[in-house]
Scaffold this active site. Structure first.
Site, PDB file in Angstrom:
ATOM      1  N   LYS A  59       0.488  -7.628  13.185  1.00  0.00           N
ATOM      2  CA  LYS A  59      -0.360  -6.845  12.643  1.00  0.00           C
ATOM      3  C   LYS A  59      -1.839  -7.146  13.324  1.00  0.00           C
ATOM      4  O   LYS A  59      -2.378  -8.238  13.279  1.00  0.00           O
ATOM      5  CB  LYS A  59      -0.794  -6.994  11.105  1.00  0.00           C
ATOM      6  N   GLU A 118       4.595 -29.791  33.679  1.00  0.00           N
ATOM      7  CA  GLU A 118       4.701 -31.221  33.271  1.00  0.00           C
ATOM      8  C   GLU A 118       3.812 -31.269  32.382  1.00  0.00           C
ATOM      9  O   GLU A 118       2.663 -31.646  32.716  1.00  0.00           O
ATOM     10  CB  GLU A 118       4.453 -32.013  34.624  1.00  0.00           C
ATOM     11  N   THR A 168       1.677  -4.314   4.593  1.00  0.00           N
ATOM     12  CA  THR A 168       1.730  -4.582   5.914  1.00  0.00           C
ATOM     13  C   THR A 168       0.758  -5.863   6.187  1.00  0.00           C
ATOM     14  O   THR A 168       1.201  -6.403   7.212  1.00  0.00           O
ATOM     15  CB  THR A 168       0.449  -3.471   6.672  1.00  0.00           C
ATOM     16  N   ASP A 169       0.315  -6.424   5.134  1.00  0.00           N
ATOM     17  CA  ASP A 169      -0.382  -7.727   5.451  1.00  0.00           C
ATOM     18  C   ASP A 169       0.321  -8.639   5.828  1.00  0.00           C
ATOM     19  O   ASP A 169      -0.128  -9.727   6.733  1.00  0.00           O
ATOM     20  CB  ASP A 169      -1.418  -8.244   4.224  1.00  0.00           C
ATOM     21  N   THR A 202       0.882  -1.420  -0.056  1.00  0.00           N
ATOM     22  CA  THR A 202      -0.093   0.098   0.113  1.00  0.00           C
ATOM     23  C   THR A 202       0.909   1.224  -0.131  1.00  0.00           C
ATOM     24  O   THR A 202       0.362   2.253  -0.518  1.00  0.00           O
ATOM     25  CB  THR A 202      -0.917  -0.214   1.129  1.00  0.00           C
ATOM     26  N   TYR A 246      -8.230   0.512  -3.285  1.00  0.00           N
ATOM     27  CA  TYR A 246      -6.935   1.121  -4.145  1.00  0.00           C
ATOM     28  C   TYR A 246      -6.142  -0.073  -4.858  1.00  0.00           C
ATOM     29  O   TYR A 246      -6.415  -1.236  -4.451  1.00  0.00           O
ATOM     30  CB  TYR A 246      -5.989   1.942  -3.426  1.00  0.00           C
TER      31      TYR A 246
HETATM   32  C1  SIN Z   1      -1.068  -3.046   2.883  1.00  0.00           C
HETATM   33  O1  SIN Z   1       0.089  -2.784   2.254  1.00  0.00           O
HETATM   34  O2  SIN Z   1      -1.656  -2.410   4.017  1.00  0.00           O
HETATM   35  C2  SIN Z   1      -2.192  -4.072   2.204  1.00  0.00           C
HETATM   36  C3  SIN Z   1      -1.635  -4.539   0.912  1.00  0.00           C
HETATM   37  C4  SIN Z   1      -0.363  -5.492   1.100  1.00  0.00           C
HETATM   38  O3  SIN Z   1      -0.072  -6.060   2.118  1.00  0.00           O
HETATM   39  O4  SIN Z   1       0.616  -5.087   0.126  1.00  0.00           O
END
Ligand code: SIN
Length: 317
Positions: free
Chosen positions: A166, A287, A95-96, A16, A30
């Site tokens: 995350k 244990e 982020t994923d 992203t 997006y």
């Molecule tokens: C993101 O980056 O927040 C979502 C898409 C990805 O992980 O590439």
């Protein structure tokens, strides 16, 4: 050894942070991975004139991250880290699966220079995009004296890559390192640290990764109400080599799934147990009861999958 004002290499993989939307008010819907690393740098005035090099390793939505891209990323990182003039590396990523890539690089490289992952929750075209500040902060951390290890810089915080999770699907503050907390924060470009930089040993398999198509097949199965052994039995039938069961609570496993896990073990599949809880891991009983699956301790299920895959690669040739 770090040089005083060395080069920071920025490796692009998409996400992203490199995404664009037709409507700047949109944070969902997006297209990820549209912009190159140079365009990301161009949007950050403080980075202009700095000693930076760029390399595009991939242009992908990180939800599609794969082992071949991890192998490329590890090789590119190792190549640049070995250059005396390189002070640190920044990786722009989605982020994923950021936490998975961070854990993988932590275990195969355990670098003594900073390898800083950064990302964004909002596309580059958003009215209030978080990517430019994150990239600026990530480069600052890659240049910080004494910094080392796999790190993540997100929303003004420096987090250990090995502890990253995350925990939110939409908010800019999407990541946590649970009870451990952040390593530090960035305030107006200045770094304030609370903990020591992470120092670790790499997994022995990291030095001799086989070709990605030969990496052991390890899958994650979640325990839940109404679980049966169908998924595990099906995986065993396809020749899976390792299974991580994401158990409930402190790693407990539904009886139906547990019976199948024991069948899998009898068939030679290595089965480990983690927790599906967002934070915390599995705390072992002093244990353990007979038949209990070995636990992956504090590792999340996706981290445990990487650890088991590396373990199953066997000793280097
Ligand atoms: C993101 O980056 O927040 C979502 C898409 C990805 O992980 O590439």
């Amino acid at each position: 050894m770090q040089s005083a004002a060395g080069i920071v290499v920025i490796l692009g993989t998409g996400g992203t942070i490199a995404g664009t939307a037709a409507d700047p008010a949109r944070h969902v819907g997006y297209q990820a991975a549209q912009l190159g690393v140079e365009a990301l740098i161009a949007a950050v005035p403080p980075l202009q004139g700095q000693a930076l090099e760029t390399e595009t390793v991939a242009r992908m939505d990180s939800s599609d991250m794969d082992h071949a891209t991890w192998a490329l990323l590890a090789a590119a990182s190792a190549r640049h880290l070995a250059r005396p003039e390189v002070q640190g590396i920044v990786i722009t990523h989605g982020t994923d699966t950021l936490e998975e890539t961070a854990y993988f690089l932590h275990r195969v490289l355990a670098p003594d220079k900073p390898l800083v992952l950064t990302a964004a929750m909002r596309p580059a075209t958003a009215l209030s995009a978080d990517g430019p500040q994150n990239l600026c902060d990530a480069v600052a951390v890659a240049r910080a004296p004494g910094a080392c290890g796999v790190l993540a810089v997100l929303a003004g915080r420096v987090l250990a890559g090995s502890e990253l999770r995350k925990v939110h699907g939409y908010r800019v503050q999407a990541f946590s390192t649970g009870d451990a907390g952040p390593l530090g924060v960035l305030e107006d470009g200045r770094l304030r640290t609370f903990r020591d930089w992470p120092r670790a040993r790499a997994h022995p398999a990291g030095a001799h990764l086989p070709a990605p198509e030969r990496w052991p097949v390890v899958d994650v199965v979640t325990s839940h109400a109404g679980a049966t052994g169908r998924t595990i039995d099906g995986l065993v039938a396809t020749g899976v080599q390792g299974i991580v069961v994401a158990g409930t609570g402190n790693g407990s496993v539904h009886a139906g799934l547990m019976a199948a896990a024991h069948r899998a073990q009898a068939a030679g599949v290595v089965v480990r147990r983690s927790s599906r809880c967002q934070l915390g891991g599995v705390v072992e009983a002093a244990e353990p009861a007979p038949g209990v699956l070995p636990s992956s301790g504090e590792l999340t299920a996706v981290q445990a999958r990487i650890e088991l895959m590396l373990d199953l690669m066997g000793p280097p040739p």
